[in-house]
Motif scaffolding. Structure first.
Motif, PDB file in Angstrom:
ATOM      1  N   SER A  49       0.856  -1.185   0.000  1.00  0.00           N
ATOM      2  CA  SER A  49       0.000   0.000   0.000  1.00  0.00           C
ATOM      3  C   SER A  49       0.893   1.237   0.000  1.00  0.00           C
ATOM      4  CB  SER A  49      -0.896   0.000   1.237  1.00  0.00           C
ATOM      5  OG  SER A  49      -0.104   0.184   2.402  1.00  0.00           O
ATOM      6  N   GLN A  50       0.332   2.380  -0.253  1.00  0.00           N
ATOM      7  CA  GLN A  50       1.096   3.627  -0.215  1.00  0.00           C
ATOM      8  C   GLN A  50       1.649   3.888   1.189  1.00  0.00           C
ATOM      9  OE1 GLN A  50       2.201   6.128  -2.469  1.00  0.00           O
ATOM     10  NE2 GLN A  50       1.813   4.402  -3.816  1.00  0.00           N
ATOM     11  N   GLU A  51       0.979   3.330   2.204  1.00  0.00           N
ATOM     12  CA  GLU A  51       1.439   3.491   3.586  1.00  0.00           C
ATOM     13  C   GLU A  51       2.580   2.522   3.912  1.00  0.00           C
ATOM     14  OE1 GLU A  51      -1.959   2.978   2.793  1.00  0.00           O
ATOM     15  OE2 GLU A  51      -2.156   5.148   2.675  1.00  0.00           O
ATOM     16  N   GLY A  52       2.904   1.616   2.981  1.00  0.00           N
ATOM     17  CA  GLY A  52       4.013   0.689   3.181  1.00  0.00           C
ATOM     18  C   GLY A  52       3.630  -0.673   3.711  1.00  0.00           C
ATOM     19  N   GLU A  53       2.330  -0.947   3.857  1.00  0.00           N
ATOM     20  CA  GLU A  53       1.886  -2.259   4.339  1.00  0.00           C
ATOM     21  C   GLU A  53       2.000  -3.282   3.209  1.00  0.00           C
ATOM     22  OE1 GLU A  53      -2.238  -4.294   5.832  1.00  0.00           O
ATOM     23  OE2 GLU A  53      -1.849  -2.226   6.458  1.00  0.00           O
ATOM     24  N   ASP A  54       2.749  -4.369   3.459  1.00  0.00           N
ATOM     25  CA  ASP A  54       2.946  -5.396   2.432  1.00  0.00           C
ATOM     26  C   ASP A  54       1.635  -6.072   2.050  1.00  0.00           C
ATOM     27  OD1 ASP A  54       5.643  -4.915   2.424  1.00  0.00           O
ATOM     28  OD2 ASP A  54       6.219  -6.842   3.317  1.00  0.00           O
ATOM     29  N   ILE A  55       1.434  -6.222   0.751  1.00  0.00           N
ATOM     30  CA  ILE A  55       0.347  -7.037   0.221  1.00  0.00           C
ATOM     31  C   ILE A  55       0.925  -8.396  -0.141  1.00  0.00           C
ATOM     32  CG2 ILE A  55      -1.320  -7.246  -1.665  1.00  0.00           C
ATOM     33  CD1 ILE A  55      -1.289  -4.067  -1.644  1.00  0.00           C
ATOM     34  N   VAL A  56       2.083  -8.376  -0.802  1.00  0.00           N
ATOM     35  CA  VAL A  56       2.851  -9.582  -1.106  1.00  0.00           C
ATOM     36  C   VAL A  56       4.319  -9.170  -1.200  1.00  0.00           C
ATOM     37  CG1 VAL A  56       2.555  -9.370  -3.610  1.00  0.00           C
ATOM     38  CG2 VAL A  56       3.041 -11.601  -2.627  1.00  0.00           C
ATOM     39  N   SER A  57       5.200 -10.034  -0.690  1.00  0.00           N
ATOM     40  CA  SER A  57       6.634  -9.738  -0.756  1.00  0.00           C
ATOM     41  C   SER A  57       7.425 -11.035  -0.739  1.00  0.00           C
ATOM     42  CB  SER A  57       7.056  -8.873   0.439  1.00  0.00           C
ATOM     43  OG  SER A  57       8.455  -8.643   0.391  1.00  0.00           O
ATOM     44  N   THR A  58       8.497 -11.071  -1.546  1.00  0.00           N
ATOM     45  CA  THR A  58       9.414 -12.216  -1.525  1.00  0.00           C
ATOM     46  C   THR A  58      10.737 -11.852  -0.858  1.00  0.00           C
ATOM     47  OG1 THR A  58      10.440 -11.696  -3.651  1.00  0.00           O
ATOM     48  CG2 THR A  58       8.454 -13.090  -3.706  1.00  0.00           C
ATOM     49  N   PHE A  59      10.888 -10.614  -0.398  1.00  0.00           N
ATOM     50  CA  PHE A  59      12.182 -10.150   0.101  1.00  0.00           C
ATOM     51  C   PHE A  59      12.661 -10.903   1.342  1.00  0.00           C
ATOM     52  CE2 PHE A  59      11.464  -6.625  -2.775  1.00  0.00           C
ATOM     53  CZ  PHE A  59      12.743  -6.345  -3.214  1.00  0.00           C
ATOM     54  N   LYS A  60      11.767 -11.483   2.124  1.00  0.00           N
ATOM     55  CA  LYS A  60      12.171 -12.237   3.321  1.00  0.00           C
ATOM     56  C   LYS A  60      12.172 -13.734   3.068  1.00  0.00           C
ATOM     57  CE  LYS A  60      10.526  -8.637   6.372  1.00  0.00           C
ATOM     58  NZ  LYS A  60       9.483  -8.197   7.274  1.00  0.00           N
ATOM     59  N   GLU A  61      11.965 -14.126   1.807  1.00  0.00           N
ATOM     60  CA  GLU A  61      11.898 -15.529   1.411  1.00  0.00           C
ATOM     61  C   GLU A  61      12.853 -15.768   0.247  1.00  0.00           C
ATOM     62  OE1 GLU A  61       7.854 -15.956   0.203  1.00  0.00           O
ATOM     63  OE2 GLU A  61       7.065 -15.220   2.097  1.00  0.00           O
ATOM     64  N   SER A  62      12.685 -16.905  -0.389  1.00  0.00           N
ATOM     65  CA  SER A  62      13.444 -17.179  -1.614  1.00  0.00           C
ATOM     66  C   SER A  62      12.932 -16.264  -2.713  1.00  0.00           C
ATOM     67  CB  SER A  62      13.239 -18.632  -2.051  1.00  0.00           C
ATOM     68  OG  SER A  62      13.736 -19.501  -1.077  1.00  0.00           O
ATOM     69  N   PRO A  63      13.814 -15.860  -3.632  1.00  0.00           N
ATOM     70  CA  PRO A  63      13.345 -15.027  -4.744  1.00  0.00           C
ATOM     71  C   PRO A  63      12.403 -15.814  -5.654  1.00  0.00           C
ATOM     72  CG  PRO A  63      15.647 -15.624  -5.044  1.00  0.00           C
ATOM     73  CD  PRO A  63      15.238 -16.129  -3.694  1.00  0.00           C
ATOM     74  N   ALA A  64      11.632 -15.091  -6.429  1.00  0.00           N
ATOM     75  CA  ALA A  64      10.720 -15.697  -7.395  1.00  0.00           C
ATOM     76  C   ALA A  64      11.453 -15.907  -8.710  1.00  0.00           C
ATOM     77  CB  ALA A  64       9.523 -14.786  -7.614  1.00  0.00           C
ATOM     78  N   THR A  65      11.064 -16.951  -9.421  1.00  0.00           N
ATOM     79  CA  THR A  65      11.560 -17.192 -10.772  1.00  0.00           C
ATOM     80  C   THR A  65      10.335 -17.272 -11.666  1.00  0.00           C
ATOM     81  OG1 THR A  65      13.482 -18.375  -9.946  1.00  0.00           O
ATOM     82  CG2 THR A  65      12.896 -18.742 -12.239  1.00  0.00           C
ATOM     83  N   LEU A  66      10.343 -16.514 -12.753  1.00  0.00           N
ATOM     84  CA  LEU A  66       9.170 -16.506 -13.617  1.00  0.00           C
ATOM     85  C   LEU A  66       9.564 -16.239 -15.054  1.00  0.00           C
ATOM     86  CD1 LEU A  66       8.345 -13.259 -14.321  1.00  0.00           C
ATOM     87  CD2 LEU A  66       7.903 -13.350 -11.887  1.00  0.00           C
ATOM     88  N   GLN A  67       8.676 -16.633 -15.951  1.00  0.00           N
ATOM     89  CA  GLN A  67       8.851 -16.326 -17.364  1.00  0.00           C
ATOM     90  C   GLN A  67       7.984 -15.124 -17.678  1.00  0.00           C
ATOM     91  OE1 GLN A  67       8.021 -19.454 -20.170  1.00  0.00           O
ATOM     92  NE2 GLN A  67       8.417 -18.127 -21.915  1.00  0.00           N
ATOM     93  N   PHE A  68       8.602 -14.109 -18.231  1.00  0.00           N
ATOM     94  CA  PHE A  68       7.909 -12.883 -18.570  1.00  0.00           C
ATOM     95  C   PHE A  68       6.761 -13.179 -19.529  1.00  0.00           C
ATOM     96  CE2 PHE A  68       7.471  -8.527 -20.045  1.00  0.00           C
ATOM     97  CZ  PHE A  68       7.751  -7.802 -18.892  1.00  0.00           C
ATOM     98  N   GLY A  69       5.614 -12.548 -19.330  1.00  0.00           N
ATOM     99  CA  GLY A  69       4.492 -12.674 -20.251  1.00  0.00           C
ATOM    100  C   GLY A  69       3.622 -13.892 -20.050  1.00  0.00           C
ATOM    101  N   MET A  70       3.854 -14.674 -18.998  1.00  0.00           N
ATOM    102  CA  MET A  70       3.070 -15.892 -18.775  1.00  0.00           C
ATOM    103  C   MET A  70       1.990 -15.712 -17.702  1.00  0.00           C
ATOM    104  SD  MET A  70       4.257 -17.804 -21.086  1.00  0.00           S
ATOM    105  CE  MET A  70       3.511 -19.365 -20.736  1.00  0.00           C
ATOM    106  N   GLY A  71       1.770 -14.482 -17.259  1.00  0.00           N
ATOM    107  CA  GLY A  71       0.703 -14.231 -16.304  1.00  0.00           C
ATOM    108  C   GLY A  71       1.074 -14.465 -14.854  1.00  0.00           C
ATOM    109  N   GLN A  72       2.347 -14.691 -14.578  1.00  0.00           N
ATOM    110  CA  GLN A  72       2.769 -14.910 -13.198  1.00  0.00           C
ATOM    111  C   GLN A  72       2.784 -13.602 -12.408  1.00  0.00           C
ATOM    112  OE1 GLN A  72       6.091 -17.048 -14.940  1.00  0.00           O
ATOM    113  NE2 GLN A  72       5.764 -18.649 -13.419  1.00  0.00           N
ATOM    114  N   LEU A  73       2.959 -12.503 -13.107  1.00  0.00           N
ATOM    115  CA  LEU A  73       2.800 -11.164 -12.537  1.00  0.00           C
ATOM    116  C   LEU A  73       1.734 -10.460 -13.357  1.00  0.00           C
ATOM    117  CD1 LEU A  73       6.390  -9.683 -11.906  1.00  0.00           C
ATOM    118  CD2 LEU A  73       4.715 -10.375 -10.189  1.00  0.00           C
TER     119      LEU A  73
END
Length: 151
Positions: free
Chosen positions: A23-47
């Motif tokens: 959120s603009q106030e800084g409340e996490d909605i989703v974050s990988t920074f405290k976990e393993s990084p994400a691996t994804l293929q661009f354009g496949m709808g994962q983001l």
């Protein structure tokens, strides 16, 4: 090492990255920074597509934060997506004996065979009022990304 030799994100990239949507106030909605990084293929709808657009052209190693107004995120709230649903329609989409509370997310069958969901806002003997806007519609968001690797 000059920046021009670093790979950059393209529409065909495979990425390893950390990302955070907040959120603009800084409340996490989703974050990988405290976990393993994400691996994804661009354009496949994962983001979401609007998040992928932010990544295009970023070099490997980039760590950037984007401020996204509602129009560049999940869109503005649409009052036409707040609709009454009859008790009969609610029963057709419910398990036998299922009871609902204000704030519940209810899944409905779409005419074309898909599914869609709405948040219950009101309920009475005749039917219920649902909000079919995305829960983050109308909100400004922060998108932080750190590109770890690009293939």
């Amino acid at each position: 090492m000059p920046n021009s030799s670093l790979p950059v994100v393209t529409e065909a990239s495979y990425l390893t990255l950390h990302y955070r949507l907040a959120s603009q106030e800084g409340e996490d909605i989703v974050s990988t920074f405290k976990e393993s990084p994400a691996t994804l293929q661009f354009g496949m709808g994962q983001l979401a597509p609007f998040l992928e657009t932010c990544l295009l052209g970023l070099p490997e190693g980039a760590h950037q934060t984007f401020d996204l107004p509602p129009e560049q995120a999940f869109g503005p709230r649409n009052p036409e997506l707040i609709q009454r649903v009859s008790r009969a329609t609610l029963r057709e989409n419910s398990q036998l004996g299922e009871e609902y509370r204000i704030g519940d997310l209810v899944d409905f069958a779409a005419p074309g065979g898909g599914r869609f969901a709405g948040v219950l806002r009101e309920i009475d003997e005749q039917g219920a009022l649902f909000d079919f806007n995305h829960p983050l519609a109308g909100q400004s968001l922060k998108f932080e990304v750190k590109i770890i690797g690009i293939l």
